[in-house]
Design an enzyme around this catalytic site. Structure first.
Site, short mmCIF file in Angstrom:
data_model
loop_
_atom_site.label_atom_id
_atom_site.label_comp_id
_atom_site.label_asym_id
_atom_site.label_seq_id
_atom_site.Cartn_x
_atom_site.Cartn_y
_atom_site.Cartn_z
N ASP A 1 29.93 42.00 44.69
CA ASP A 1 28.91 42.45 43.73
C ASP A 1 29.51 42.47 42.33
O ASP A 1 30.45 43.22 42.05
CB ASP A 1 28.43 43.85 44.11
CG ASP A 1 27.36 44.37 43.17
OD1 ASP A 1 26.17 44.23 43.49
OD2 ASP A 1 27.71 44.92 42.10
N TYR B 1 29.86 42.95 33.37
CA TYR B 1 31.24 43.26 33.77
C TYR B 1 32.24 42.27 33.17
O TYR B 1 33.44 42.54 33.16
CB TYR B 1 31.39 43.23 35.30
CG TYR B 1 30.52 44.18 36.07
CD1 TYR B 1 29.79 45.18 35.44
CD2 TYR B 1 30.42 44.06 37.46
CE1 TYR B 1 28.98 46.05 36.17
CE2 TYR B 1 29.63 44.93 38.19
CZ TYR B 1 28.90 45.90 37.55
OH TYR B 1 28.11 46.75 38.28
N LYS C 1 24.07 40.45 38.08
CA LYS C 1 22.99 41.22 37.46
C LYS C 1 22.80 40.78 36.01
O LYS C 1 23.77 40.46 35.31
CB LYS C 1 23.31 42.71 37.50
CG LYS C 1 23.74 43.22 38.85
CD LYS C 1 24.11 44.70 38.81
CE LYS C 1 24.87 45.09 40.04
NZ LYS C 1 26.30 44.64 40.01
N HIS D 1 19.56 44.54 35.80
CA HIS D 1 20.58 45.59 35.87
C HIS D 1 20.01 46.97 35.54
O HIS D 1 20.31 47.95 36.24
CB HIS D 1 21.73 45.24 34.92
CG HIS D 1 23.03 45.86 35.29
ND1 HIS D 1 24.24 45.32 34.94
CD2 HIS D 1 23.33 46.97 36.01
CE1 HIS D 1 25.23 46.07 35.41
NE2 HIS D 1 24.69 47.08 36.06
N SER E 1 37.74 49.05 44.38
CA SER E 1 39.12 49.49 44.25
C SER E 1 39.97 48.30 43.88
O SER E 1 39.70 47.19 44.33
CB SER E 1 39.64 50.12 45.54
OG SER E 1 41.00 50.50 45.38
N ASN F 1 38.92 51.11 52.89
CA ASN F 1 37.48 51.34 52.71
C ASN F 1 36.63 50.68 53.79
O ASN F 1 35.63 51.24 54.24
CB ASN F 1 37.04 50.85 51.33
CG ASN F 1 37.44 51.79 50.21
OD1 ASN F 1 37.74 52.96 50.43
ND2 ASN F 1 37.43 51.29 48.98
#
Length: 276
Positions: free
Chosen positions: A50, A55, A78, A111, A233, A242
């Site tokens: 994702d 970003y 997004k 977004h 992470s 995770n």
């Protein structure tokens, strides 16, 4: 650690596309570190990545997934907040595809609704064209409230997903129920409240009972609720930890104990007022 690819369940979206329920988020991972982080996740069994135009690390995602058959990796991006509007949304996706090095994304999201600008409905119509053109296998939204969802459902197809802040301290039950009523999958960002929930004694007790960490307990709670989740992470050990949540299950009483932690606490902006 064993490959978790075959263990991660899939969620069937309202247009028939299946999305891995557990994925890897790259929010706040520096662009220069993204490719290595994605490769670490893929090695650990993740097959859902994702990202977002905002970003600024889509190129790193593209580099990280290179070498894995494209159909084996589910990629979400997004729309940037400054790219609302029909033509802007289409042009912005073309930029994403170039940076990712792919002909399509598996999921394209608006977004933020940016309600004061009033262009999310127009933007959604462009998303419908993108879907029909095969540039995205599914389309959805992020941070939309019921009123925003009502608007776009009147304009075009219901979104496949709504990606929202959701964690034990902000459980968003009414919005999640809206999703269920309209066959919209719930995706949870900030699934551990940026770490704020990890010191909670209830979660510590549950972690001790199962020989897991508080983070693993929270992520397991999301999975059992049916949420799609993608913790972030940059630490390889944490990335592997995770996803190691498919060998235990929370009981009904334990799920209820987590449910009682809800306090309506946001770690991020309010979608009704955030313009970004």
């Amino acid at each position: 650690m064993a490959d978790m690819t075959s263990t991660v369940p899939g969620v069937r979206l309202n247009n028939g596309v299946t999305i891995p329920q557990f994925g890897f988020g790259v929010f706040q991972i520096p662009p220069e570190d993204t490719a290595n982080a994605v490769r670490t996740a893929l090695d650990a069994g993740y097959r859902h990545i994702d990202t977002a135009q905002m970003y600024r690390n889509e190129e790193g995602v593209g580099e990280g997934i290179r070498g894995v058959p494209r159909e084996e990796v589910f990629v979400t991006t997004k729309l940037a907040n400054d790219a609302h509007g029909h033509d802007n949304a289409i042009t912005a996706l073309e930029g994403s595809l170039q940076r990712l090095g792919t002909d399509y994304v598996d999921l394209y999201l608006i977004h933020w609704p940016r309600p004061a600008h009033g262009r999310y409905t127009e933007t959604w119509l462009a998303f419908e064209e993108i879907l029909k053109a095969g540039k995205a296998r599914a389309i959805g939204v992020s941070n939309f409230q019921p009123a925003h969802l009502d608007d776009i459902r009147e304009a075009g197809p219901a979104p496949a997903v709504n990606q929202i802040e959701l964690h034990p301290y902000l459980q968003q039950r009414e919005l999640s129920e809206y999703h269920r009523e309209h066959s919209i999958a719930t995706e949870a960002w900030s699934p551990i409240a940026q770490g704020e929930v990890l010191g909670d004694p209830v979660l510590a007790d549950l972690a001790g009972a199962h020989g897991k960490t508080p983070a693993q307990v929270v992520l397991r709670w999301h999975i059992q609720l049916g949420n799609i989740v993608f913790p972030k992470s940059s630490t390889p050990e944490r990335v592997r930890e995770n996803i190691d949540i498919f060998d235990f299950e929370l009981g009904e009483d334990e799920m209820t104990a987590v449910e009682k932690l809800d306090r309506g606490h946001r770690t991020g902006p309010d979608p009704d007022t955030f313009e970004g």
